[in-house]
Structure formats: structure tokens, C-alpha cells
Design a protein around this motif. Structure first.
Motif, PDB file in Angstrom:
ATOM      1  N   GLN A  82      12.505  -3.359  13.094  1.00 25.49           N
ATOM      2  CA  GLN A  82      11.825  -3.114  11.818  1.00 25.49           C
ATOM      3  C   GLN A  82      11.420  -1.649  11.720  1.00 25.49           C
ATOM      4  OE1 GLN A  82      10.723  -5.464   9.196  1.00 25.49           O
ATOM      5  NE2 GLN A  82      10.301  -3.530   8.175  1.00 25.49           N
ATOM      6  N   VAL A  83      11.691  -1.040  10.563  1.00 27.16           N
ATOM      7  CA  VAL A  83      11.244   0.330  10.315  1.00 27.16           C
ATOM      8  C   VAL A  83       9.762   0.292   9.954  1.00 27.16           C
ATOM      9  CG1 VAL A  83      11.534   2.401   8.909  1.00 27.16           C
ATOM     10  CG2 VAL A  83      13.527   1.025   9.515  1.00 27.16           C
ATOM     11  N   THR A  84       8.961   1.040  10.699  1.00 29.62           N
ATOM     12  CA  THR A  84       7.516   1.056  10.480  1.00 29.62           C
ATOM     13  C   THR A  84       7.014   2.488  10.483  1.00 29.62           C
ATOM     14  OG1 THR A  84       6.889   0.988  12.830  1.00 29.62           O
ATOM     15  CG2 THR A  84       7.350  -1.126  11.757  1.00 29.62           C
ATOM     16  N   THR A  85       5.757   2.647  10.070  1.00 20.23           N
ATOM     17  CA  THR A  85       5.086   3.930  10.235  1.00 20.23           C
ATOM     18  C   THR A  85       4.634   4.041  11.687  1.00 20.23           C
ATOM     19  OG1 THR A  85       2.896   3.032   9.694  1.00 20.23           O
ATOM     20  CG2 THR A  85       4.246   3.815   7.865  1.00 20.23           C
ATOM     21  N   MET A  86       4.162   5.224  12.076  1.00 20.72           N
ATOM     22  CA  MET A  86       3.668   5.397  13.434  1.00 20.72           C
ATOM     23  C   MET A  86       2.445   4.512  13.698  1.00 20.72           C
ATOM     24  SD  MET A  86       5.489   7.280  15.343  1.00 20.72           S
ATOM     25  CE  MET A  86       6.804   8.484  15.312  1.00 20.72           C
ATOM     26  N   GLY A  87       1.796   4.098  12.628  1.00 26.03           N
ATOM     27  CA  GLY A  87       0.660   3.194  12.763  1.00 26.03           C
ATOM     28  C   GLY A  87       1.058   1.739  12.830  1.00 26.03           C
ATOM     29  N   GLY A  88       2.355   1.457  12.797  1.00 27.94           N
ATOM     30  CA  GLY A  88       2.833   0.081  12.915  1.00 27.94           C
ATOM     31  C   GLY A  88       2.926  -0.680  11.609  1.00 27.94           C
ATOM     32  N   ARG A  89       2.763  -0.013  10.460  1.00 24.67           N
ATOM     33  CA  ARG A  89       2.884  -0.690   9.169  1.00 24.67           C
ATOM     34  C   ARG A  89       4.357  -0.823   8.784  1.00 24.67           C
ATOM     35  NH1 ARG A  89      -2.187  -2.762   8.191  1.00 24.67           N
ATOM     36  NH2 ARG A  89      -3.787  -1.122   8.185  1.00 24.67           N
ATOM     37  N   PRO A  90       4.853  -2.032   8.494  1.00 25.99           N
ATOM     38  CA  PRO A  90       6.244  -2.185   8.072  1.00 25.99           C
ATOM     39  C   PRO A  90       6.517  -1.435   6.775  1.00 25.99           C
ATOM     40  CG  PRO A  90       5.284  -4.308   8.697  1.00 25.99           C
ATOM     41  CD  PRO A  90       4.155  -3.331   8.629  1.00 25.99           C
TER      42      PRO A  90
ATOM     43  N   ALA B 295       0.860  -1.174   0.000  1.00 24.74           N
ATOM     44  CA  ALA B 295       0.000   0.000   0.000  1.00 24.74           C
ATOM     45  C   ALA B 295       0.900   1.229   0.000  1.00 24.74           C
ATOM     46  CB  ALA B 295      -0.934   0.003   1.208  1.00 24.74           C
ATOM     47  N   TYR B 296       0.323   2.392  -0.322  1.00 24.12           N
ATOM     48  CA  TYR B 296       1.120   3.587  -0.526  1.00 24.12           C
ATOM     49  C   TYR B 296       0.650   4.705   0.393  1.00 24.12           C
ATOM     50  CZ  TYR B 296       1.722   0.598  -4.528  1.00 24.12           C
ATOM     51  OH  TYR B 296       1.941  -0.503  -5.304  1.00 24.12           O
ATOM     52  N   THR B 297       1.617   5.444   0.911  1.00 24.62           N
ATOM     53  CA  THR B 297       1.303   6.494   1.873  1.00 24.62           C
ATOM     54  C   THR B 297       2.288   7.639   1.728  1.00 24.62           C
ATOM     55  OG1 THR B 297       0.994   6.981   4.234  1.00 24.62           O
ATOM     56  CG2 THR B 297       2.727   5.423   3.658  1.00 24.62           C
ATOM     57  N   ARG B 298       1.879   8.815   2.197  1.00 27.19           N
ATOM     58  CA  ARG B 298       2.778   9.965   2.271  1.00 27.19           C
ATOM     59  C   ARG B 298       3.159  10.250   3.726  1.00 27.19           C
ATOM     60  NH1 ARG B 298       4.369  12.741  -2.620  1.00 27.19           N
ATOM     61  NH2 ARG B 298       4.327  14.676  -1.421  1.00 27.19           N
ATOM     62  N   VAL B 299       2.699   9.393   4.635  1.00 30.29           N
ATOM     63  CA  VAL B 299       3.007   9.576   6.056  1.00 30.29           C
ATOM     64  C   VAL B 299       4.457   9.182   6.289  1.00 30.29           C
ATOM     65  CG1 VAL B 299       2.399   8.943   8.402  1.00 30.29           C
ATOM     66  CG2 VAL B 299       0.608   9.118   6.666  1.00 30.29           C
ATOM     67  N   GLY B 300       5.291  10.156   6.621  1.00 29.99           N
ATOM     68  CA  GLY B 300       6.713   9.882   6.719  1.00 29.99           C
ATOM     69  C   GLY B 300       7.298   9.940   8.110  1.00 29.99           C
ATOM     70  N   ASN B 301       6.459   9.996   9.150  1.00 26.06           N
ATOM     71  CA  ASN B 301       7.017   9.974  10.516  1.00 26.06           C
ATOM     72  C   ASN B 301       7.261   8.524  10.919  1.00 26.06           C
ATOM     73  OD1 ASN B 301       4.244   9.569  10.484  1.00 26.06           O
ATOM     74  ND2 ASN B 301       3.867  10.643  12.406  1.00 26.06           N
ATOM     75  N   LEU B 302       8.426   8.025  10.510  1.00 26.56           N
ATOM     76  CA  LEU B 302       8.764   6.608  10.688  1.00 26.56           C
ATOM     77  C   LEU B 302       9.326   6.370  12.085  1.00 26.56           C
ATOM     78  CD1 LEU B 302      10.474   6.000   7.220  1.00 26.56           C
ATOM     79  CD2 LEU B 302       8.031   5.914   7.813  1.00 26.56           C
ATOM     80  N   GLN B 303       9.359   5.097  12.466  1.00 25.32           N
ATOM     81  CA  GLN B 303       9.910   4.710  13.764  1.00 25.32           C
ATOM     82  C   GLN B 303      10.548   3.330  13.632  1.00 25.32           C
ATOM     83  OE1 GLN B 303       6.819   4.239  16.682  1.00 25.32           O
ATOM     84  NE2 GLN B 303       5.638   2.812  15.455  1.00 25.32           N
ATOM     85  N   VAL B 304      11.314   2.942  14.649  1.00 24.78           N
ATOM     86  CA  VAL B 304      11.936   1.617  14.691  1.00 24.78           C
ATOM     87  C   VAL B 304      11.215   0.793  15.741  1.00 24.78           C
ATOM     88  CG1 VAL B 304      14.058   0.328  15.075  1.00 24.78           C
ATOM     89  CG2 VAL B 304      14.147   2.576  13.981  1.00 24.78           C
ATOM     90  N   GLY B 305      10.657  -0.338  15.334  1.00 21.69           N
ATOM     91  CA  GLY B 305       9.930  -1.203  16.247  1.00 21.69           C
ATOM     92  C   GLY B 305      10.858  -1.964  17.177  1.00 21.69           C
TER      93      GLY B 305
END
Length: 247
Positions: free
Chosen positions: A112-120, A98-108
Motif C-alpha cells: 500500500q502506498v502511504t505517507t511517512m506517517g502511515g496514512r494510506p 483528509a488532505y495533505t501537502r506531505v509528499g514523501n510517500l512510501q510503500v508499506g
């Protein structure tokens, strides 16, 4: 009279649904990377025993507003914003993309690098995993590099590269989770080396709060107008019945 009732009744119902869509846009006015939903009305003929001149009004969401949102400097290493057109790629629970413009990433917890919503987040070669305690930098081409803790010379090297895509927006549809996907029957988008990102920056929502508020007021007025039309049609029908009854 019944034709007037069909139009007014369905118009009032769809005005309420449009209000819900506008309310969703307003609620996401501060959501990073959000794309505003576009609303429209269309006429749909009534299928059944009713006369063919009868039609319903239907609210449709033909697409999204793909204009860019404002950029905000954050200085955070894992905040990235796509420059111009393009998308980040995330993995969905069913294993798709899936595709997103949400770029506030985090490390789980597992690195694993994920979005703030937990998507890898998907890289060019699959998942992106950061070694524990590493300092992360993101290059303009999406390459993620990690440096070990302590001695700056302790290098972990390149972790991977963000998969950046730029499909035709006409081929994208928004899912219930807010992510965009390719239309049914189309293959996943290919990585586009021309897409770049800016690190330490986050893209905001492209919802214009003032326009959304005006649209909310307009849809409320439209609902009131449709209800007034229903009342008028009912009064006219009662008056016609009295004339028939008493001559």
C-alpha cells in the motif's frame, strides 16, 4: 479596577496560548508540507452576573497560512510535490478523507502506498498497491506506474492515479493530527484534473523561522506587559482602600 484586571488577566492567559501556537510553528519549520497556524485576538463579553462592560481577551486560530513552501529536489521516485494549489488525499482511521501537502510517500509491507506517517494514500479508484520489488514512477498527472524487477521489459503497467483535489481553502479546517478536512456538512472534495505534481521533489514547510522567532519574542513581551498591568491594578486598588480607610 476590576475591568482592567479582566483585560490583563485574560490577555496574559491568551498570550501564553499564542506562545504555544508559535512554538508549534517553530517546531515544524522543517516538516515537509506543513502549513503555519495563524493566530489572532478577539474580545468576548463575560456572560454571567458581572457588569456588561467586562470582557475577556481570547486567542483564536482563524485558519492556516496556505502559501507554498520551498521545493527541494530529492531524486526519490516516490517523493512528489503538488504544483501550485492542490492537495493529496489520504484515508483516515474512520474511513474518511483528509488532505495533505506531505509528499514523501512510501510503500508499506502490504504494498500500500502511504505517507511517512502511515496514512494510506487515496487514488482515483481507491487504494494504491505496488507489486513487490517493482520500480515506481509518478507522472505529472499523478499516474503511478510500476515496472517489474529484472528485465526492463517486464512491465506491470499502471497501478493507479493519485487523487488530487483543489477545494476552496475557506472550506478546510485543520485537525489535531495536522491533516486538513472539509468543514462539517460539506462533502469530500472532488478530484481536479487540473492539479499536477512534480516527481523527485518534496515541498518544505512554509514557516518563516525568523518571523516565528520574532512572534515568540513579541508574545513574551505581551505577557510581561499584561502581568505588569495586573500588578499596577492591584497597587492602585490597595492605595484606594487605604484612602477610604483613613480618609
Amino acid at each position: 479596577m476590576d475591568r482592567m484586571l479582566y483585560v490583563a488577566m485574560s490577555g496574559a492567559k491568551q498570550a501564553m496560548e499564542q506562545q504555544a501556537s508559535v512554538a508549534n510553528n517553530m517546531a515544524n519549520a522543517s516538516t515537509p508540507g506543513f502549513r503555519a497556524q495563524i493566530d489572532a485576538f478577539r474580545a468576548v463579553p463575560v456572560v454571567g452576573d458581572e457588569p456588561t462592560t467586562r470582557a475577556f481577551v481570547v486567542a483564536t486560530t482563524p485558519g492556516a497560512d496556505f502559501s507554498h513552501g520551498p521545493l527541494t529536489d530529492t531524486g526519490r521516485e516516490l517523493d512528489v510535490a503538488v504544483n501550485g494549489d492542490g492537495w493529496l488525499v489520504v484515508r483516515t482511521p474512520d474511513g474518511g478523507e483528509a488532505y495533505t501537502r506531505v509528499g514523501n510517500l512510501q510503500v508499506g509491507p502490504d504494498g500500500q502506498v502511504t505517507t511517512m506517517g502511515g496514512r494510506p494514500v487515496v487514488g482515483d479508484a481507491g487504494g494504491l498497491v505496488i507489486p513487490p520489488g517493482s520500480t515506481v514512477t509518478v507522472a505529472s498527472d499523478g499516474t503511478i506506474a510500476a515496472r517489474g524487477p529484472g528485465d526492463p521489459a517486464t512491465g506491470v503497467g499502471e497501478v493507479g492515479r493519485l487523487k488530487l483535489v483543489n477545494p476552496d481553502t475557506r472550506d478546510l479546517v485543520r485537525g489535531d493530527d495536522g491533516l486538513f478536512r472539509m468543514r462539517d456538512g460539506l462533502p469530500p472534495a472532488e478530484a481536479d484534473p487540473a492539479v499536477t505534481v512534480a516527481a523527485g521533489v518534496i515541498e518544505g514547510s512554509n514557516v518563516n523561522s525568523v518571523e516565528a522567532m520574532v512572534a515568540m519574542i513579541a508574545s513574551g513581551r505581551s505577557f510581561e506587559m499584561q502581568m505588569k498591568s495586573i500588578q499596577t491594578a492591584n497597587e492602585d486598588a490597595q492605595a484606594a482602600n487605604r484612602l477610604l480607610a483613613y480618609g
